[in-house]
Design a protein around this motif. Structure first.
Motif, short mmCIF file in Angstrom:
data_model
loop_
_atom_site.label_atom_id
_atom_site.label_comp_id
_atom_site.label_asym_id
_atom_site.label_seq_id
_atom_site.Cartn_x
_atom_site.Cartn_y
_atom_site.Cartn_z
N ARG A 108 0.86 -1.17 0.00
CA ARG A 108 0.00 0.00 0.00
C ARG A 108 0.89 1.22 0.00
N GLN B 53 2.76 5.89 6.46
CA GLN B 53 3.65 5.15 5.56
C GLN B 53 3.34 3.67 5.67
N TYR C 93 11.16 2.77 12.34
CA TYR C 93 10.39 2.00 13.32
C TYR C 93 10.69 2.49 14.74
N ILE C 94 9.63 2.83 15.47
CA ILE C 94 9.78 3.23 16.87
C ILE C 94 9.23 2.09 17.73
N ALA D 240 -6.89 -1.55 15.35
CA ALA D 240 -6.44 -1.21 14.00
C ALA D 240 -5.38 -0.12 14.04
N GLY D 241 -4.33 -0.31 13.27
CA GLY D 241 -3.31 0.72 13.13
C GLY D 241 -2.34 0.82 14.28
N VAL D 242 -2.41 -0.11 15.24
CA VAL D 242 -1.55 0.01 16.42
C VAL D 242 -0.12 -0.46 16.14
N GLY D 243 0.04 -1.18 15.02
CA GLY D 243 1.41 -1.54 14.62
C GLY D 243 1.69 -3.04 14.57
N LYS D 244 0.66 -3.87 14.45
CA LYS D 244 0.88 -5.32 14.45
C LYS D 244 1.65 -5.75 13.19
N THR D 245 1.15 -5.29 12.04
CA THR D 245 1.80 -5.67 10.79
C THR D 245 3.23 -5.13 10.76
N THR D 246 3.37 -3.90 11.20
CA THR D 246 4.70 -3.27 11.18
C THR D 246 5.66 -4.04 12.07
N ARG E 212 -7.17 -7.93 15.83
CA ARG E 212 -7.54 -6.67 16.48
C ARG E 212 -8.19 -6.91 17.83
N PRO F 215 -0.13 4.73 16.25
CA PRO F 215 0.80 5.33 15.31
C PRO F 215 0.13 6.04 14.14
N VAL F 216 -0.97 5.45 13.64
CA VAL F 216 -1.63 6.08 12.49
C VAL F 216 -2.21 7.44 12.90
#
Ligand SMILES: Nc1ncnc2c1ncn2[C@@H]1O[C@H](COP(=O)(O)OP(=O)(O)OP(=O)(O)O)[C@@H](O)[C@H]1O
Length: 850
Positions: free
Chosen positions: A9, A17, A28-29, A74-80, A199, A259-260
């Motif tokens: 994406r 990002q 990455y933080i 959602a968006g909390v950073g699991k995939t990252t 999630r 993060p998002v």
């Protein structure tokens, strides 16, 4: 391996990002996790950074299947995080214990409908292996880690299946859902490690039979988000300003750890700080301004922009009730086919696969964006969903939405929706007015009926709608309810409550009851409202020490006259000391601190402020704090000061469990203070302390001097005997005492002790208006003394003799005495040894309570 990425994406204002870009560009933080991690066998806590925790749980006990659930919204950073683990593993920095890691996205697995073996399943997703090499690799399960990302995007349910239905061999065919369950249950590749992200815990029943570690990601802690802002902004000053602004204005929505959301705030504040535009005040403004900026960048004409929003709104509603993963058909059904190739679509949706192919799938970039689009749809299409009212809409979607009512309220405000209205066209006036009417009525209802949904949830909406006139209208009709709150308070509630109170120009009295965990942040939000209140009551709350610092700033040079912090058990000396700082220069006259866990250590500070000319304190309630003699002796230093204005001091105990623990040792100091010229004390309550005769006899000394200002003295249950009663009688007869009220109940002195007070009452020097001798073992034998006292006395108004041993024999005389008395207004004879036979006599005198 490194060509694999969980999500393809591109960067957008609303989604940040891509995870891949974040890790590859070293942005990455580290993320925080919930503290309640399982204990280790030896009782020590697991490490609390996400990376350490994952490593620990994955490498623990390598003989069994190790299943780890990584949970977070959602968006909390699991995939990252998964992406980062992969990168570190590939660079041999982490997880070297695993020879191979196989990452999968559940979303892709949805397309795998046919049965297949585990070998084929891996080869389909990771084509760079050969069947031969894979067969060898799978022979050492303990060195393998399988990662499955985004459980909610899997169309099929994973069930806890019976063992006979599970697969045991890598070449055995089965549906993909069975393959995954077999891996998880340890039937297939026993010893392999499995990491799954989701999630929520909603669909985890398939894990019920196995041991599984849960790691809850919380997102960025405040220092982590500061690091994030520093990274995104090139100018450190702007970074600091944007960070502080986000914390203060958006902190209470509970989104800043995401993060998002941090990305969106950085994006927006970068833009507004550059252009000098107004900064967003509400959550609605954040999403309005960000989407307006996206639309502006794509320069879409008004009609098409409106069509796009309408289509997205419809698809968002459909997705709520159905699937998070959407197909081309869903897109077409929502009228969005025309936008399929538009880059604008991917500002709101993730696209998976080739948009030109039938297999392309979509999902909303986040639930919050989805809800924002539904709110827009509500105002842009009044025919949508049969034109149902806001109440029906919210009722229908209850449980599946979190911010919809917030956005609906925010968008009802013309100023907030303006940036989008200029792009997608006008919002329905009927709808905006309808929302306003609904908000008014439900808030009024919630204030009228306690059982109704709590008013604070509507205050949040009022805050969001930024409509002071509406708040004023509500407060005009419901003035009484607006100052009282009996429930838990969140930071968001505090900000909303402050907004409502400020719109009304303040409340004379503000009461917050029974709210646990009032943090510094919450008190900070409430400071403006607190400062406008003359009486502030925060009963049975748990305030943090930082909150007391803020309360001190409220009373310092403020207009608050009364502060009631009763039953804030956790206050303790540290909280009290912070609070007393505010007393140095303030208007506060009444301070109530019963049962606040105070000890002697805070009394030195209190004495110092009492001695200041700028302190106005008249009433100090310190009941049921274990201050002990040492504490009171310290306080006496303040009482002796010519500047001390204290008139009422209460140091009794509300129950034996919460004693002040005073003894005769403090009485000498107190006697000196009472005699000192500056002492203005008129009321003193020392009940339920073991002062004994030796203590109270010392206190009687100053009472005999004209200079002593004391008018009301309570010595209930102080272990007193006849000797003290004799001395108290002498005080009352001295002609110098100003005592008008005396409570000496629960000191078992009997008729012989009481005799001294009856004699004093008969003396014309005695000015007592109130005498309480409850439960002192008084019998009919004292009738003659009582009779003499009441016949001669001309000052007594109330007499309390309840819980004694008087019998029917005394009743006719007692009633006659009261009937004859010109001054007595009330005599309490409850709980004596009377029978019903005398009730008729009592009825003849309305002044007897029996
Ligand atoms: N640790 C991090 N450091 C910097 N940015 C991050 C970090 N974690 C997440 N992000 C940013 O947040 C975005 C969303 O993160 P991510 O996709 O990993 O969330 P998620 O928990 O997998 O969400 P979802 O449940 O929607 O799949 C990323 O694209 C990235 O921009």
């Amino acid at each position: 391996m490194m060509t694999y990425c969980f999500e393809s994406r591109h960067q957008s204002a609303l989604c940040g990002q891509s995870p891949e870009e974040v890790v590859l560009t070293n942005q990455y933080i580290p993320l925080s996790i919930a503290e309640n991690m399982e204990m280790e066998g030896d009782g020590t806590r697991s490490p609390n950074t996400l990376e350490d925790t994952l490593r620990t749980v994955l490498l623990r006990n390598r003989d069994q299947a190790r299943v780890v659930m990584m949970l977070g919204p959602a968006g909390v950073g699991k995939t990252t995080t998964m992406q980062k683990m992969l990168l570190d593993w590939a660079g041999r920095e982490e997880l070297e214990e695993f020879d191979f890691i196989f990452p999968f996205a559940f979303r892709d697995l949805t397309l795998l409908e046919q049965e297949m073996s585990l070998e084929d399943f891996i080869l389909v997703q990771h084509g760079h292996f050969t069947s031969e090499s894979l067969a060898v690799i799978l022979q050492s399960p303990q060195s393998l880690l399988f990662m499955f990302d985004g459980l909610e995007q899997y169309q099929y349910r994973l069930e806890s299946t019976s063992h006979s239905a599970l697969c045991t061999k890598p070449n055995q065919s089965a549906p993909v859902s069975v393959l995954i369950t077999s891996l998880v249950q340890g039937e297939l590749l026993k010893g392999a490690s499995i990491l799954i992200t989701a999630r929520s815990t909603a669909s985890l029943s398939f894990l019920s039979d196995i041991e599984c570690n849960h790691v809850q990601i919380l997102g960025f802690s405040p220092p982590q988000r500061k690091a994030y802002f520093d990274q995104v902004f090139t100018d450190p000053k702007n970074a600091e300003q944007a960070f502080q602004y986000t914390e203060q204005k958006m902190g209470f929505y509970g989104l800043c750890g995401n993060p998002v959301f941090c990305w969106i705030m950085c994006f927006l504040l970068k833009e507004t700080l550059e252009t000098g535009d107004d900064l967003p005040e509400t959550l609605t403004q954040v999403y309005v301004q960000t989407s307006a900026s996206i639309f502006r960048a794509h320069n879409l004409e008004e009609g098409r922009a409106r069509d796009l929003v309408l289509g997205l709104g419809k698809m968002a509603t459909y997705s709520l009730g159905n699937s998070q993963l959407l197909s081309q058909k869903d897109l077409a059904d929502s009228g969005l086919q025309q936008f399929l190739m538009s880059p604008l679509l991917s500002a709101f949706l993730f696209l998976y696969g080739d948009p030109a192919s039938d297999n392309c799938m979509f999902s909303f970039i986040s639930p919050i964006v989805q809800e924002f689009l539904i709110a827009l749809l509500y105002y842009l299409d009044i025919t949508w969903s049969g034109g149902e009212s806001v109440e029906v809409l919210l009722g229908k979607l209850e449980g599946s939405v979190k911010f919809l009512d917030v956005f609906l309220s925010g968008l009802s405000d013309a100023a907030q929706r303006k940036p989008l209205e200029g792009i997608v066209g006008e919002f329905s006036k009927d709808r905006t007015e309808g929302l306003r009417e609904w908000l008014k009525n439900t808030t009024v209802q919630s204030l009228q009926f306690l059982s109704y949904k709590r008013p604070l949830s509507y205050y949040r909406l009022l805050h969001q709608s930024q409509n002071p006139a509406l708040v004023k209208e509500i407060s005009d009709s419901q003035a009484a309810g607006l100052g009282r709150y009996y429930s838990e308070l969140s930071a968001w509630d505090s900000a909303a409550l402050n907004y409502v109170v400020m719109c009304c120009g303040g409340r004379d009295e503000l009461h917050l009851h029974s709210s646990l965990n009032i943090t510094g942040e919450m008190t900070l939000h409430l400071i403006p409202a607190f400062r406008l209140s003359r009486k502030l009551a925060l009963l049975q709350c748990t305030l943090s020490t930082a909150s007391y610092v803020h309360l001190a700033s409220v009373i310092h040079k403020g207009r608050t006259v009364e502060l009631d912090l009763s039953y804030n058990r956790a206050m303790g000396d540290s909280g009290a000391k912070a609070l007393f700082e505010g007393l140095r220069d303030c208007s506060l006259q009444i301070l109530r601190l019963p049962v606040c866990g105070l000890r002697a250590a805070c009394c030195e500070d209190l004495a110092s402020v009492l001695a200041l000319p700028s302190t106005q304190l008249h009433v100090l309630d310190l009941r049921s704090n274990e201050l002990q003699d040492e504490g009171l002796i310290q306080l006496c230093r303040g009482l002796r000061s010519p500047h001390c204005k204290l008139q009422e001091l209460r140091m009794t105990s509300l129950a034996r469990a919460f004693d002040c623990n005073l003894t005769d040792a403090c009485c000498e100091g107190l006697a000196v203070a009472l005699l000192s010229e500056g002492c203005s004390l008129t009321e003193l309550d020392l009940s339920l302390n073991d002062l004994g005769d030796s203590g109270v006899l010392q206190l009687c000394e100053p009472l005999k001097f004209q200079g002593c200002s004391l008018e009301k003295l309570r010595l209930v249950n102080c272990q007193l005997s006849e000797a003290t009663f004799r001395e108290l009688g002498a005080v009352l007869r001295s002609g110098n005492s100003r005592l008008t009220a005396l409570d000496v109940g629960l000191n078992k002195v009997g008729n012989t002790g009481a005799k001294y007070l009856w004699q004093a009452l008969a003396d014309n020097h005695c000015q007592l208006e109130h005498l309480d001798m409850e439960m002192i073992n008084l019998t009919d034998g004292s009738l003659e003394d009582i009779s003499a006292a009441l016949k001669a006395n001309t000052s007594l108004k109330t007499l309390v003799l309840k819980n004694n041993i008087l019998t029917d024999a005394s009743v006719p005389s007692l009633v006659q005495l009261i009937n004859d008395s010109r001054t007595i207004q009330k005599i309490n004879l409850q709980y004596n040894d009377f029978t019903e036979d005398v009730f008729e006599i009592f009825e003849t005198c309305g002044r007897v309570k029996y």
